[in-house]
Design an enzyme around this catalytic site. Structure first.
Site, PDB file in Angstrom:
ATOM      1  CD  GLU A 190      -4.402   2.042  -8.435  1.00  0.00           C
ATOM      2  OE1 GLU A 190      -3.364   1.576  -7.914  1.00  0.00           O
ATOM      3  OE2 GLU A 190      -5.424   1.357  -8.637  1.00  0.00           O
TER       4      GLU A 190
ATOM      5  CB  THR B  65      -0.838  -5.615 -13.849  1.00  0.00           C
ATOM      6  OG1 THR B  65      -0.985  -5.787 -12.438  1.00  0.00           O
ATOM      7  CG2 THR B  65      -1.893  -4.636 -14.322  1.00  0.00           C
TER       8      THR B  65
END
Lengths: 309, 309
Positions: free
Chosen positions: B128, B181
């Site tokens: 991640e 994001t």
């Protein structure tokens, strides 16, 4: 029913991570109250023992609640109330809440049990508003429902009763210093960093889950307050010492009860609670501040009927 | 074992009130991945189908995770990885998390199952970090543990698996627009009013309690996000419409999946989920934006082994 005598429990609000949302009720500390039907309409508080509080029904939490209930449900009798405070007002253990919730419960019984626990909570909040300035529900809901309660929402009011592991115990120390609710509110941050809020709600989630599954490790890990405790502990003498000693002695967690100055610790069983009790007592002994100690089970049923006829 | 083929689920992070703390795994959407032992040491991603993603192990989430695991546990073989993306990256359904968690799981199997789910989550977080810039755990923990997961703490990492009512269903719509994001992070408030934080953690507590007790009304009442959703929904075309239609059609709640643009709705059973699915589909039909729809059970077991030898 013409007369009822009840026990209304002291309560620990916030419970570390759950500021303004969580509360829990104590088994062995609280107010004893009586409610008697009289021929003269209206509400009278005829006697208060155990503390110096106003008999005036406009300013006493119990009086405010009782009057509101009789306004909602007019009857052809009056109600006399007596209150024996079983613990000191201003301790952070929901003193006004115990009287307010006790009044809601007792008056409702004399009215024939016509209001739901949620409605009793709403009436009790009027007592909190009159005495503390805010119609806060965390203490009164815990007193009425018993056990752990979550005030999930205010509009509409929504109370969730959370299960309690049977062996859970509360140890508390009440240092005899005054913490004004106003001061306790003023030290709070108005805004909090989003990342701190995330940490806090993750712990709320963990605590609720731990209570549902009797997971003492999870309960312990989740009893963390990074938002309110750091601000308020400055108002409570030797808070850090008491917390440190409680944790060292085996408490699952410790924190400020409501707005203080009482410090509570949760313990996983009687044996641990007794050690935590003595450890805190020893640590505070030489601090030149009078204090009371409490060791209590958690009250899981709420307000109790002691006598009725 | 020389070969394993697995299914790694798509995940919905945040789940309304639980920003950065809650995640849930889908049953029918996810990545299929294979892991084969080879004679040549090191990690290779030999094939990616279903999406245009880098084979480079330094930038692909699965590669980053696999390399970190082999650094921690050196072995005398290499590992070839293939990935079939079962859904579109950038949808807000934990695409990098599915690959990262899948890699952690698959590599661990070839290593002889030596790491715990918590350790697999930690390895996955490296994936991640490499792909999204933040070692966030909400998606990867949901993929690894299955069901609802609560990231209670990061230091130390603590994951709590929350039970899931058996009939709970997820409907989701993925509008084919890009939400970066970075943008989704930038619209977030840095600070939030304390009273809003209290509202949010009370809802987290309610949601967790509702999941523990199969209380659909409580789950529904608690699926409220007053902090992140108001900021992020501006990035998602027709969010308010989709949410309104989903609730009108009987969904328990609806919100943004992760950082979007996927919008999820939780439903109490298959019949409701089908109505909600069709209602959302109809509402979006004329919006000149391509979209995919999902209807899925909740995956309660995490990553699944499809084949091994």
């Amino acid at each position: 029913m013409n007369y009822i005598k009840i026990f209304s429990p002291a309560t620990v609000a916030n419970v570390s991570c759950g500021f303004d949302a969580l509360g829990l009720a104590l088994e062995t500390v609280g107010d004893t109250m009586t409610f008697s039907k009289t021929d003269t309409k209206g509400v009278k508080i005829t006697k208060i023992t155990g503390a110096d509080l106003p008999l005036d029904t406009q300013t006493n939490a119990a009086g405010v609640v009782a009057i509101a209930m009789l306004e909602k449900q007019p009857v052809d009798f009056g109600i006399d109330i007596t209150i024996h405070k079983g613990y000191t007002p201003g301790s952070g253990l929901g003193s006004s809440a115990a009287s307010a919730a006790g009044a809601a419960f007792g008056v409702n019984q004399l009215l024939g049990d016509i209001f739901s626990p949620l409605e009793l909570t709403q009436f009790s909040m009027l007592g909190e508003e009159a005495t503390c300035g805010t119609p806060i529900a965390d203490n009164v809901s815990a007193a009425i429902y018993g056990g752990f309660t979550l005030v999930r929402s205010y509009e509409p009011l929504s109370i969730v009763k959370i299960p309690v592991p049977a062996d859970l115990r509360v140890v508390a120390i009440h240092p005899q210093v005054e913490v004004k609710t106003k001061d306790a509110r003023e030290v709070l941050p108005k805004e909090v960093p989003l990342k701190d809020a995330v940490t806090q709600w993750a712990n709320v989630g963990g605590l609720i889950s731990g209570l549902h599954t009797n997971d003492y490790q999870l309960i312990s890990d989740s009893l963390i307050d990074i938002i309110v405790e750091p601000a308020r502990k400055t108002l409570i003498p030797h808070f850090d010492l008491v917390k440190k000693e409680a944790l060292k002695a085996g408490a699952l967690g410790a924190g400020i009860s409501g707005s203080g100055p009482t410090i509570f610790a949760l313990c996983k069983d009687d044996a641990t609670a007794e050690i935590v009790y003595k450890t805190i007592q020893n640590a505070y002994q030489d601090k030149q501040i009078d204090f009371n100690m409490i060791l209590s089970k958690i009250n899981t049923e709420g307000i109790k009927i002691l006598e009725q006829h």
